[in-house]
Design a protein around this motif. Sequence first.
Motif, PDB file in Angstrom:
ATOM      1  N   PHE A   1       0.837  -1.202   0.000  1.00 43.83           N
ATOM      2  CA  PHE A   1       0.000   0.000   0.000  1.00 43.83           C
ATOM      3  C   PHE A   1       0.873   1.253   0.000  1.00 43.83           C
ATOM      4  O   PHE A   1       0.642   2.188  -0.771  1.00 43.83           O
ATOM      5  CB  PHE A   1      -0.945   0.012   1.210  1.00 43.83           C
ATOM      6  CG  PHE A   1      -1.745   1.283   1.310  1.00 43.83           C
ATOM      7  CD1 PHE A   1      -2.933   1.424   0.618  1.00 43.83           C
ATOM      8  CD2 PHE A   1      -1.288   2.349   2.068  1.00 43.83           C
ATOM      9  CE1 PHE A   1      -3.652   2.608   0.679  1.00 43.83           C
ATOM     10  CE2 PHE A   1      -2.000   3.535   2.144  1.00 43.83           C
ATOM     11  CZ  PHE A   1      -3.191   3.660   1.443  1.00 43.83           C
ATOM     12  N   ASN A   2       1.869   1.288   0.887  1.00 45.29           N
ATOM     13  CA  ASN A   2       2.730   2.469   0.990  1.00 45.29           C
ATOM     14  C   ASN A   2       3.476   2.753  -0.313  1.00 45.29           C
ATOM     15  O   ASN A   2       3.636   3.911  -0.703  1.00 45.29           O
ATOM     16  CB  ASN A   2       3.731   2.307   2.136  1.00 45.29           C
ATOM     17  CG  ASN A   2       3.096   2.551   3.488  1.00 45.29           C
ATOM     18  OD1 ASN A   2       1.946   2.962   3.596  1.00 45.29           O
ATOM     19  ND2 ASN A   2       3.848   2.266   4.536  1.00 45.29           N
ATOM     20  N   SER A   3       3.913   1.708  -1.010  1.00 44.94           N
ATOM     21  CA  SER A   3       4.620   1.892  -2.285  1.00 44.94           C
ATOM     22  C   SER A   3       3.729   2.535  -3.333  1.00 44.94           C
ATOM     23  O   SER A   3       4.187   3.341  -4.144  1.00 44.94           O
ATOM     24  CB  SER A   3       5.127   0.549  -2.809  1.00 44.94           C
ATOM     25  OG  SER A   3       6.119   0.050  -1.944  1.00 44.94           O
ATOM     26  N   ALA A   4       2.445   2.216  -3.306  1.00 42.79           N
ATOM     27  CA  ALA A   4       1.502   2.725  -4.305  1.00 42.79           C
ATOM     28  C   ALA A   4       0.805   4.019  -3.870  1.00 42.79           C
ATOM     29  O   ALA A   4       0.159   4.674  -4.688  1.00 42.79           O
ATOM     30  CB  ALA A   4       0.448   1.662  -4.614  1.00 42.79           C
ATOM     31  N   ASN A   5       0.910   4.388  -2.599  1.00 46.64           N
ATOM     32  CA  ASN A   5       0.162   5.533  -2.059  1.00 46.64           C
ATOM     33  C   ASN A   5       1.053   6.369  -1.149  1.00 46.64           C
ATOM     34  O   ASN A   5       0.853   6.412   0.065  1.00 46.64           O
ATOM     35  CB  ASN A   5      -1.055   5.034  -1.269  1.00 46.64           C
ATOM     36  CG  ASN A   5      -2.008   4.245  -2.105  1.00 46.64           C
ATOM     37  OD1 ASN A   5      -2.825   4.795  -2.815  1.00 46.64           O
ATOM     38  ND2 ASN A   5      -1.891   2.918  -2.033  1.00 46.64           N
ATOM     39  N   LYS A   6       2.013   7.060  -1.721  1.00 45.49           N
ATOM     40  CA  LYS A   6       2.986   7.819  -0.933  1.00 45.49           C
ATOM     41  C   LYS A   6       2.342   8.867  -0.025  1.00 45.49           C
ATOM     42  O   LYS A   6       2.767   9.051   1.114  1.00 45.49           O
ATOM     43  CB  LYS A   6       4.011   8.503  -1.845  1.00 45.49           C
ATOM     44  CG  LYS A   6       4.800   7.540  -2.706  1.00 45.49           C
ATOM     45  CD  LYS A   6       5.803   6.777  -1.911  1.00 45.49           C
ATOM     46  CE  LYS A   6       6.672   5.948  -2.855  1.00 45.49           C
ATOM     47  NZ  LYS A   6       7.378   4.901  -2.175  1.00 45.49           N
ATOM     48  N   THR A   7       1.301   9.545  -0.495  1.00 42.28           N
ATOM     49  CA  THR A   7       0.709  10.619   0.316  1.00 42.28           C
ATOM     50  C   THR A   7      -0.139  10.091   1.465  1.00 42.28           C
ATOM     51  O   THR A   7      -0.340  10.799   2.446  1.00 42.28           O
ATOM     52  CB  THR A   7      -0.148  11.573  -0.542  1.00 42.28           C
ATOM     53  OG1 THR A   7      -1.191  10.822  -1.172  1.00 42.28           O
ATOM     54  CG2 THR A   7       0.699  12.272  -1.588  1.00 42.28           C
ATOM     55  N   ASP A   8      -0.635   8.861   1.363  1.00 34.71           N
ATOM     56  CA  ASP A   8      -1.446   8.270   2.427  1.00 34.71           C
ATOM     57  C   ASP A   8      -0.704   7.154   3.154  1.00 34.71           C
ATOM     58  O   ASP A   8      -1.313   6.326   3.832  1.00 34.71           O
ATOM     59  CB  ASP A   8      -2.754   7.702   1.856  1.00 34.71           C
ATOM     60  CG  ASP A   8      -3.703   8.792   1.392  1.00 34.71           C
ATOM     61  OD1 ASP A   8      -3.658   9.901   1.964  1.00 34.71           O
ATOM     62  OD2 ASP A   8      -4.481   8.541   0.464  1.00 34.71           O
ATOM     63  N   ALA A   9       0.613   7.113   3.022  1.00 35.32           N
ATOM     64  CA  ALA A   9       1.409   6.022   3.573  1.00 35.32           C
ATOM     65  C   ALA A   9       1.245   5.912   5.090  1.00 35.32           C
ATOM     66  O   ALA A   9       1.136   6.910   5.801  1.00 35.32           O
ATOM     67  CB  ALA A   9       2.877   6.211   3.219  1.00 35.32           C
ATOM     68  N   VAL A  10       1.232   4.682   5.567  1.00 36.22           N
ATOM     69  CA  VAL A  10       1.202   4.386   6.996  1.00 36.22           C
ATOM     70  C   VAL A  10       2.618   4.569   7.532  1.00 36.22           C
ATOM     71  O   VAL A  10       3.583   4.137   6.910  1.00 36.22           O
ATOM     72  CB  VAL A  10       0.714   2.940   7.233  1.00 36.22           C
ATOM     73  CG1 VAL A  10       0.721   2.603   8.723  1.00 36.22           C
ATOM     74  CG2 VAL A  10      -0.675   2.735   6.630  1.00 36.22           C
ATOM     75  N   GLU A  11       2.738   5.219   8.709  1.00 34.87           N
ATOM     76  CA  GLU A  11       4.045   5.475   9.304  1.00 34.87           C
ATOM     77  C   GLU A  11       4.099   4.935  10.728  1.00 34.87           C
ATOM     78  O   GLU A  11       3.063   4.802  11.391  1.00 34.87           O
ATOM     79  CB  GLU A  11       4.329   6.980   9.346  1.00 34.87           C
ATOM     80  CG  GLU A  11       4.410   7.645   7.994  1.00 34.87           C
ATOM     81  CD  GLU A  11       4.663   9.144   8.085  1.00 34.87           C
ATOM     82  OE1 GLU A  11       4.882   9.662   9.208  1.00 34.87           O
ATOM     83  OE2 GLU A  11       4.643   9.801   7.033  1.00 34.87           O
TER      84      GLU A  11
END
Length: 197
Positions: free
Chosen positions: A65-75
Amino acid sequence: MSCMACYAFNPGCYPSEFVEPSTPIVTWEVEVSKGNNGMLGLQIVPEDNVLRVAWLESKGGVSDFNSANKTDAVEVGDFIISVNGVKGTAREMLEEAQRAASLKLTLSRSRMFRAKFYKNGPLGVTFGLFARTLVVQNIADGPVKEWNDANVLYTIQPGDLVIEVNGVKENSKEMLETLKVDGDLRLVMRPLGGAGF
């Protein structure tokens, strides 16, 4: 009633380092699949009514998910406040996260803040008790509502956690007793965007 300006905490620090005030909370939803390997790709720690993201793995649904959605990435440090619509206690959310292959997660990224006000009579808040924190359940007329009216960027809302009251922390019963006493109240709050209670 007097209100003091509040300050946000750095989300990585608990609670010692102040940062410049900014919007203290952001919430968003992500949909992830554990895939064929059954890995979510993160380590989560149950904390009362939320799950805290403690570590991100290099493989798994969250990594994809994080690879495909940089602005909504889980941190690391984010809070999961709902798993497939299940919210309320960390245990229930953790069970759902372990059970389901596909997950719809509601996340919250927040900065703790301080609120200070004077109480002379009812506080106007109903709390739920966890072992180490209090969770705001309802807000009526009183000092907290007045605080909210005067501090629109740092409102105290249902689902938010009370982390500390006048220096008392890690013990919800002692914090609740401290809140019953009239006088100056200094709270450390963790806004959670309506986490279950």
